[in-house]
Structure formats: C-alpha cells, structure tokens
Design a protein around this motif. Structure first.
Motif, PDB file in Angstrom:
ATOM      1  N   ILE A  14      -0.823   0.904 -11.910  1.00  0.00           N
ATOM      2  CA  ILE A  14      -1.816   1.853 -11.382  1.00  0.00           C
ATOM      3  C   ILE A  14      -2.580   2.832 -12.714  1.00  0.00           C
ATOM      4  CG2 ILE A  14      -2.305   3.373  -9.584  1.00  0.00           C
ATOM      5  CD1 ILE A  14       0.355   2.277  -8.461  1.00  0.00           C
ATOM      6  N   SER A  24       0.814  -1.301  -0.046  1.00  0.00           N
ATOM      7  CA  SER A  24       0.109   0.187  -0.027  1.00  0.00           C
ATOM      8  C   SER A  24       0.769   1.125   0.061  1.00  0.00           C
ATOM      9  CB  SER A  24      -0.779   0.026   1.320  1.00  0.00           C
ATOM     10  OG  SER A  24      -0.064   0.028   2.541  1.00  0.00           O
ATOM     11  N   VAL A  75      -7.764   7.119  -8.922  1.00  0.00           N
ATOM     12  CA  VAL A  75      -6.772   6.092  -9.133  1.00  0.00           C
ATOM     13  C   VAL A  75      -7.459   4.656  -8.691  1.00  0.00           C
ATOM     14  CG1 VAL A  75      -4.727   5.256  -7.753  1.00  0.00           C
ATOM     15  CG2 VAL A  75      -5.015   7.883  -7.896  1.00  0.00           C
ATOM     16  N   THR A  76      -7.027   3.766  -9.754  1.00  0.00           N
ATOM     17  CA  THR A  76      -7.348   2.352  -9.665  1.00  0.00           C
ATOM     18  C   THR A  76      -6.278   1.488  -9.804  1.00  0.00           C
ATOM     19  OG1 THR A  76      -7.987   2.320 -11.965  1.00  0.00           O
ATOM     20  CG2 THR A  76      -9.770   2.876 -10.395  1.00  0.00           C
ATOM     21  N   MET A  77      -6.257   0.415  -9.429  1.00  0.00           N
ATOM     22  CA  MET A  77      -4.976  -0.551  -9.507  1.00  0.00           C
ATOM     23  C   MET A  77      -5.463  -1.879  -9.834  1.00  0.00           C
ATOM     24  SD  MET A  77      -2.537  -1.606  -6.237  1.00  0.00           S
ATOM     25  CE  MET A  77      -3.617  -2.622  -5.419  1.00  0.00           C
ATOM     26  N   VAL A  93      -4.371   6.070 -13.480  1.00  0.00           N
ATOM     27  CA  VAL A  93      -4.719   7.562 -13.008  1.00  0.00           C
ATOM     28  C   VAL A  93      -5.205   8.242 -14.104  1.00  0.00           C
ATOM     29  CG1 VAL A  93      -3.734   9.463 -11.745  1.00  0.00           C
ATOM     30  CG2 VAL A  93      -2.585   7.281 -11.697  1.00  0.00           C
ATOM     31  N   ALA A 148      -7.176  -3.083 -14.106  1.00  0.00           N
ATOM     32  CA  ALA A 148      -7.497  -1.891 -13.466  1.00  0.00           C
ATOM     33  C   ALA A 148      -8.507  -1.148 -14.166  1.00  0.00           C
ATOM     34  CB  ALA A 148      -6.017  -0.965 -13.538  1.00  0.00           C
ATOM     35  N   VAL A 204       2.256   1.945  -3.371  1.00  0.00           N
ATOM     36  CA  VAL A 204       1.196   2.424  -4.352  1.00  0.00           C
ATOM     37  C   VAL A 204       0.986   4.035  -4.010  1.00  0.00           C
ATOM     38  CG1 VAL A 204      -1.333   2.126  -4.946  1.00  0.00           C
ATOM     39  CG2 VAL A 204      -0.075   0.087  -4.731  1.00  0.00           C
ATOM     40  N   VAL A 245       1.623   7.007  -6.829  1.00  0.00           N
ATOM     41  CA  VAL A 245       0.509   8.123  -7.129  1.00  0.00           C
ATOM     42  C   VAL A 245       1.036   9.504  -6.941  1.00  0.00           C
ATOM     43  CG1 VAL A 245      -1.773   8.764  -6.662  1.00  0.00           C
ATOM     44  CG2 VAL A 245      -1.345   6.217  -6.952  1.00  0.00           C
TER      45      VAL A 245
END
Length: 233
Positions: free
Chosen positions: A115, A3, A129-131, A117, A156, A6, A10
């Motif tokens: 990721i 985490s 933001v998505t992963m 963005v 993602a 990430v 970002v």
C-alpha cells in the motif's frame, strides 16, 4: 477480509505521514528572486521530530514546512542526507510525534500486497492511499544523476508528491520509501527498500550525522602498456 486488513494497515501508518512543502528561491537578472514551490511526503521515524523523505524532495530548498496528521505545521531543517540513496533526514523541534513501524524489506515476495500512502500533487486533507503488489525485486534503475541497484517495483499508483512517502505491507509496516515512476508507462513505480535506509537512521541516532563506510580506491583500465610494465601477462 482483505479490505479490513488494508484499512487497519492504513489506520496504523497514517499518523506517521508527513506532508512536505518546500520553497526554493530562484534568482534571475538584476537580483530579482521568485519562489519555486515543491511538494513531497515523509515518514516519522522518531518521537522527537525526526522524519525521512527523498533527497530530491528537499534538495536546494530554502524552506521546508512539515504538516502532520493532527494538523500540526512546523518548520523543518535537514540534518542528514545520502544523495546516492536519495534519502534525507529532516528534524522539527518540540514535536511529540508517532513514529512508523519499520518492517523488513528483505522478506518481501513478488506478488505480495503493498500500500502506498502519501500526498500526491500536494492535495489538501488526509493522505492518499493506493494499493498494488510487489511487481519485482532488485530492479536496477539508472537516471542522469543516480544509480539505484535494488529498487522494489510496484504497480501501486504513485504520483508527484508521493516521493518520500511509505510503501507498507498489510501489517502497516514500512517496507520501502516511494521514490520514482516512469512517466510514459502505466503501473510501473519504484521504491527504496527500508532495509537499505535503516542503517542511515541508526547512524544518525548514534553519531548525530549520517556515517557511511567508504573505500579509497581508484580504478583504471589495464591496457597493454600497463600489462607489460608490471609484468601482468
């Protein structure tokens, strides 16, 4: 911790994200015109105001407005396009921007965390933001207008408005540009490898325009008549 990696990735790329808004005037009978609005994302690649996005985001637009991470809003103008790759370069004047770090998409591996963005649906505020992971490499996608021979597939979440935004690795490096989804599927999104885009950026910086090599060759099917005429048998 994952985490924390990430979050750092970002934070590194967010200042380089562009919220792209477009206006296209559509004319009907009796010269009545009405505006059609569009949204997309972009990636700063030059301190002096150059950013890239998808060609389909800005195609046919009469006005392009770019909003940056610090709240700065500026008018943009298209300075280069490669429709075959669905990439456009847009310039804003007088900006002091933070360019994103471009990575190496050739080293990506299936299963690697990535990721996405961008600005899906034009939502106000900070980028979304998505992963996910790299689901597949070298995907071939054919649309009504384009043929993509080597897309990166990811799970993602990508939505309308994400187009032109970055897909980054855990180092915060841009490894691809988000470009397409399959509307009736779940977890299947596609991005253009950054290694295919870098030559366009380098070409523009060197020549002031996008220069691509081309080969003036026309092909035809070889039938029996041609075979006999040229003694190809």
């Amino acid at each position: 911790m994952l985490s924390e990696e990430v979050v750092k990735a970002v934070e590194k790329v967010k200042p380089s994200i562009v919220n792209v808004s477009t206006v296209k005037m559509v004319y009907e009978f009796f010269f009545y015109a009405f505006p059609v609005h569009g949204v997309g994302s972009g990636i700063v690649v030059d301190e002096e105001g150059l950013f890239l996005t998808n060609h389909h985001v800005i195609r046919g637009s009469d006005r392009i407005q770019a909003s940056f991470y610090d709240g700065l809003m500026m008018e943009g103008r298209v300075v280069g396009v490669d429709p075959s790759l669905d990439i456009a370069l847009v310039k804003v004047d007088g900006a002091n921007l933070k360019p994103a770090e471009l990575g190496d998409s050739d080293t990506l591996r299936v299963g690697e965390i990535v990721i996405a963005v961008g600005n899906p649906l034009g939502l106000a505020g900070e980028p979304t933001v998505t992963m996910g992971v790299v689901s597949a490499l070298d995907r071939q996608i054919v649309s009504r207008e384009l043929f993509f021979p080597e897309l990166i597939q990811t799970d993602a979440a990508i939505n309308p408005g994400n187009s032109g935004g970055p897909l980054v690795n855990l180092k915060g490096e841009v490894v691809a540009v988000n470009t397409a989804i399959i509307p009736f599927a779940q977890g299947i999104s596609f991005a253009i490898p950054i290694s295919s885009i870098k030559p366009l950026i380098e070409s523009f910086k060197k020549y002031g325009r996008i220069v691509k090599p081309w080969l003036g060759v026309k092909t035809i099917d070889v039938n029996r008549q041609i075979t006999n005429y040229y003694s190809l048998g």
